[in-house]
Design a protein around this motif. Sequence first.
Motif, PDB file in Angstrom:
ATOM      1  N   LYS A  88       0.839  -1.197   0.000  1.00 37.94           N
ATOM      2  CA  LYS A  88       0.000   0.000   0.000  1.00 37.94           C
ATOM      3  C   LYS A  88       0.880   1.256   0.000  1.00 37.94           C
ATOM      4  CE  LYS A  88      -3.489  -2.788   0.558  1.00 37.94           C
ATOM      5  NZ  LYS A  88      -4.368  -3.136  -0.580  1.00 37.94           N
ATOM      6  N   ASP A  89       0.414   2.298  -0.667  1.00 39.68           N
ATOM      7  CA  ASP A  89       1.186   3.540  -0.757  1.00 39.68           C
ATOM      8  C   ASP A  89       1.489   4.133   0.615  1.00 39.68           C
ATOM      9  OD1 ASP A  89       1.287   3.407  -3.492  1.00 39.68           O
ATOM     10  OD2 ASP A  89      -0.451   4.710  -3.815  1.00 39.68           O
ATOM     11  N   GLU A  90       0.573   3.929   1.557  1.00 42.55           N
ATOM     12  CA  GLU A  90       0.755   4.526   2.879  1.00 42.55           C
ATOM     13  C   GLU A  90       1.743   3.751   3.759  1.00 42.55           C
ATOM     14  OE1 GLU A  90      -3.155   2.114   3.011  1.00 42.55           O
ATOM     15  OE2 GLU A  90      -2.081   3.458   1.631  1.00 42.55           O
ATOM     16  N   MET A  91       2.184   2.574   3.310  1.00 46.32           N
ATOM     17  CA  MET A  91       3.143   1.790   4.085  1.00 46.32           C
ATOM     18  C   MET A  91       4.520   2.444   4.016  1.00 46.32           C
ATOM     19  SD  MET A  91       1.962  -2.056   2.885  1.00 46.32           S
ATOM     20  CE  MET A  91       3.194  -2.958   3.825  1.00 46.32           C
ATOM     21  N   THR A  92       5.213   2.498   5.152  1.00 50.97           N
ATOM     22  CA  THR A  92       6.569   3.042   5.159  1.00 50.97           C
ATOM     23  C   THR A  92       7.513   2.059   4.483  1.00 50.97           C
ATOM     24  OG1 THR A  92       7.177   2.025   7.272  1.00 50.97           O
ATOM     25  CG2 THR A  92       6.098   4.202   7.360  1.00 50.97           C
ATOM     26  N   LEU A  93       8.707   2.535   4.133  1.00 54.40           N
ATOM     27  CA  LEU A  93       9.701   1.660   3.508  1.00 54.40           C
ATOM     28  C   LEU A  93      10.018   0.482   4.424  1.00 54.40           C
ATOM     29  CD1 LEU A  93      11.709   1.019   1.272  1.00 54.40           C
ATOM     30  CD2 LEU A  93      13.329   2.600   2.352  1.00 54.40           C
ATOM     31  N   ARG A  94      10.180   0.739   5.702  1.00 56.47           N
ATOM     32  CA  ARG A  94      10.465  -0.334   6.666  1.00 56.47           C
ATOM     33  C   ARG A  94       9.329  -1.351   6.695  1.00 56.47           C
ATOM     34  NH1 ARG A  94       9.641  -1.758  12.100  1.00 56.47           N
ATOM     35  NH2 ARG A  94      11.470  -2.747  13.073  1.00 56.47           N
ATOM     36  N   GLU A  95       8.105  -0.881   6.726  1.00 58.58           N
ATOM     37  CA  GLU A  95       6.943  -1.777   6.759  1.00 58.58           C
ATOM     38  C   GLU A  95       6.889  -2.644   5.504  1.00 58.58           C
ATOM     39  OE1 GLU A  95       3.785   0.873   9.447  1.00 58.58           O
ATOM     40  OE2 GLU A  95       3.838   1.099   7.253  1.00 58.58           O
ATOM     41  N   VAL A  96       7.198  -2.047   4.358  1.00 57.61           N
ATOM     42  CA  VAL A  96       7.161  -2.806   3.107  1.00 57.61           C
ATOM     43  C   VAL A  96       8.244  -3.881   3.091  1.00 57.61           C
ATOM     44  CG1 VAL A  96       7.453  -2.704   0.606  1.00 57.61           C
ATOM     45  CG2 VAL A  96       6.155  -0.932   1.759  1.00 57.61           C
ATOM     46  N   MET A  97       9.447  -3.526   3.534  1.00 60.57           N
ATOM     47  CA  MET A  97      10.547  -4.488   3.522  1.00 60.57           C
ATOM     48  C   MET A  97      10.279  -5.659   4.463  1.00 60.57           C
ATOM     49  SD  MET A  97      13.809  -1.892   3.301  1.00 60.57           S
ATOM     50  CE  MET A  97      15.035  -3.205   3.463  1.00 60.57           C
ATOM     51  N   ILE A  98       9.728  -5.379   5.627  1.00 56.40           N
ATOM     52  CA  ILE A  98       9.372  -6.450   6.564  1.00 56.40           C
ATOM     53  C   ILE A  98       8.267  -7.322   5.962  1.00 56.40           C
ATOM     54  CG2 ILE A  98       8.311  -6.944   8.809  1.00 56.40           C
ATOM     55  CD1 ILE A  98       9.775  -4.453   9.888  1.00 56.40           C
ATOM     56  N   TYR A  99       7.296  -6.675   5.349  1.00 53.66           N
ATOM     57  CA  TYR A  99       6.203  -7.392   4.694  1.00 53.66           C
ATOM     58  C   TYR A  99       6.740  -8.311   3.587  1.00 53.66           C
ATOM     59  CZ  TYR A  99       2.464  -7.873   1.173  1.00 53.66           C
ATOM     60  OH  TYR A  99       1.600  -8.351   0.229  1.00 53.66           O
ATOM     61  N   LEU A 100       7.630  -7.786   2.742  1.00 53.23           N
ATOM     62  CA  LEU A 100       8.194  -8.579   1.652  1.00 53.23           C
ATOM     63  C   LEU A 100       9.044  -9.735   2.195  1.00 53.23           C
ATOM     64  CD1 LEU A 100       9.335  -5.783  -0.862  1.00 53.23           C
ATOM     65  CD2 LEU A 100       7.428  -7.373  -1.144  1.00 53.23           C
ATOM     66  N   GLY A 101       9.881  -9.430   3.204  1.00 52.95           N
ATOM     67  CA  GLY A 101      10.735 -10.462   3.771  1.00 52.95           C
ATOM     68  C   GLY A 101       9.943 -11.599   4.387  1.00 52.95           C
ATOM     69  N   ASN A 102       8.926 -11.265   5.164  1.00 55.76           N
ATOM     70  CA  ASN A 102       8.101 -12.290   5.802  1.00 55.76           C
ATOM     71  C   ASN A 102       7.337 -13.120   4.780  1.00 55.76           C
ATOM     72  OD1 ASN A 102       8.748 -11.870   8.535  1.00 55.76           O
ATOM     73  ND2 ASN A 102       7.312 -10.163   8.693  1.00 55.76           N
ATOM     74  N   ASN A 103       6.830 -12.457   3.747  1.00 53.62           N
ATOM     75  CA  ASN A 103       6.089 -13.189   2.714  1.00 53.62           C
ATOM     76  C   ASN A 103       7.006 -14.081   1.891  1.00 53.62           C
ATOM     77  OD1 ASN A 103       2.986 -12.502   2.140  1.00 53.62           O
ATOM     78  ND2 ASN A 103       3.942 -10.745   3.117  1.00 53.62           N
ATOM     79  N   PHE A 104       8.221 -13.609   1.631  1.00 54.14           N
ATOM     80  CA  PHE A 104       9.175 -14.419   0.885  1.00 54.14           C
ATOM     81  C   PHE A 104       9.498 -15.694   1.655  1.00 54.14           C
ATOM     82  CE2 PHE A 104      13.161 -15.639  -1.073  1.00 54.14           C
ATOM     83  CZ  PHE A 104      12.960 -15.311  -2.406  1.00 54.14           C
ATOM     84  N   LYS A 105       9.759 -15.557   2.958  1.00 58.09           N
ATOM     85  CA  LYS A 105      10.031 -16.731   3.788  1.00 58.09           C
ATOM     86  C   LYS A 105       8.817 -17.649   3.844  1.00 58.09           C
ATOM     87  CE  LYS A 105      12.293 -16.619   7.638  1.00 58.09           C
ATOM     88  NZ  LYS A 105      12.709 -16.288   9.022  1.00 58.09           N
ATOM     89  N   GLU A 106       7.643 -17.063   3.968  1.00 58.08           N
ATOM     90  CA  GLU A 106       6.416 -17.845   4.073  1.00 58.08           C
ATOM     91  C   GLU A 106       6.159 -18.648   2.795  1.00 58.08           C
ATOM     92  OE1 GLU A 106       3.356 -19.675   5.764  1.00 58.08           O
ATOM     93  OE2 GLU A 106       4.753 -18.335   6.793  1.00 58.08           O
ATOM     94  N   ASN A 107       6.505 -18.072   1.648  1.00 53.34           N
ATOM     95  CA  ASN A 107       6.302 -18.777   0.383  1.00 53.34           C
ATOM     96  C   ASN A 107       7.159 -20.029   0.308  1.00 53.34           C
ATOM     97  OD1 ASN A 107       4.390 -16.976  -0.563  1.00 53.34           O
ATOM     98  ND2 ASN A 107       5.891 -15.668  -1.573  1.00 53.34           N
ATOM     99  N   TYR A 108       8.369 -19.980   0.868  1.00 52.39           N
ATOM    100  CA  TYR A 108       9.205 -21.181   0.932  1.00 52.39           C
ATOM    101  C   TYR A 108       8.612 -22.185   1.912  1.00 52.39           C
ATOM    102  CZ  TYR A 108      13.193 -19.929  -1.997  1.00 52.39           C
ATOM    103  OH  TYR A 108      13.995 -19.640  -3.075  1.00 52.39           O
ATOM    104  N   ARG A 109       8.076 -21.683   3.016  1.00 55.91           N
ATOM    105  CA  ARG A 109       7.500 -22.588   4.023  1.00 55.91           C
ATOM    106  C   ARG A 109       6.274 -23.326   3.474  1.00 55.91           C
ATOM    107  NH1 ARG A 109       7.834 -18.114   8.117  1.00 55.91           N
ATOM    108  NH2 ARG A 109       9.774 -18.380   9.278  1.00 55.91           N
ATOM    109  N   LYS A 110       5.558 -22.681   2.541  1.00 50.63           N
ATOM    110  CA  LYS A 110       4.368 -23.315   1.967  1.00 50.63           C
ATOM    111  C   LYS A 110       4.722 -24.592   1.229  1.00 50.63           C
ATOM    112  CE  LYS A 110       1.619 -19.109   1.291  1.00 50.63           C
ATOM    113  NZ  LYS A 110       1.079 -18.145   0.287  1.00 50.63           N
ATOM    114  N   ASP A 111       5.963 -24.670   0.760  1.00 51.21           N
ATOM    115  CA  ASP A 111       6.397 -25.858   0.028  1.00 51.21           C
ATOM    116  C   ASP A 111       7.752 -26.296   0.568  1.00 51.21           C
ATOM    117  OD1 ASP A 111       6.870 -27.876  -1.745  1.00 51.21           O
ATOM    118  OD2 ASP A 111       6.353 -26.728  -3.537  1.00 51.21           O
TER     119      ASP A 111
END
Length: 208
Positions: A88-111
Amino acid sequence: MSSRKKMTSRELQAIERKQQLLKTSKKLFAQNGYCSTSVRSITKSIGMADGLIYHYFPNGKMQILKSLFKEGNETLDKHLCETLKGIKDEMTLREVMIYLGNNFKENYRKDDEFASIIFREKDLLEDDDVDFLSEIFKKQLNILADFFKKRAEKGEMKKLDFEMVAYQFMSTIITLVMMEYMGIHHICEQNDVDDIEKVVDFMLNLWV
């Protein structure tokens, strides 16, 4: 009338059989390793005659492994594209990076099976596999580099080599995933500090 040709029951059965072979091979490769998994163990698991595997995969186990690499990385690429839509545009850079990092790890965990195979059997990749993975990786880097560039234009970070910024971010997250599969769950003595937040804050101290 639909222009698409209706598949015959034999064609549908062939697709189902191939998926069954891929699913079973994936499980056995993850559990025992590629070299320790015989064609016989794969076919025996699904009650198939040994020779039939070559009807669906003429090059045998290696073709199956290559198919799993391709399918798994295409899925990860799709997950990344879906994850990017959640920014979202209102997300800070830090919030986006944490969001991306957690989702990237989660995608590996899914498989977990695919993650185990790709980290264990990476040395078996051939030139065409490496080229395919390189194209996906470059595409992802370009998307992330463009994201960081736009955030820099908003004044949220310094003007840097954004391809290197994206590479540093992605390679660090991949390292965290690999460490997790090795049983190393924390990169610092403060075990109550989330690893993703730790690396994000470190990188931002350099970039902002």
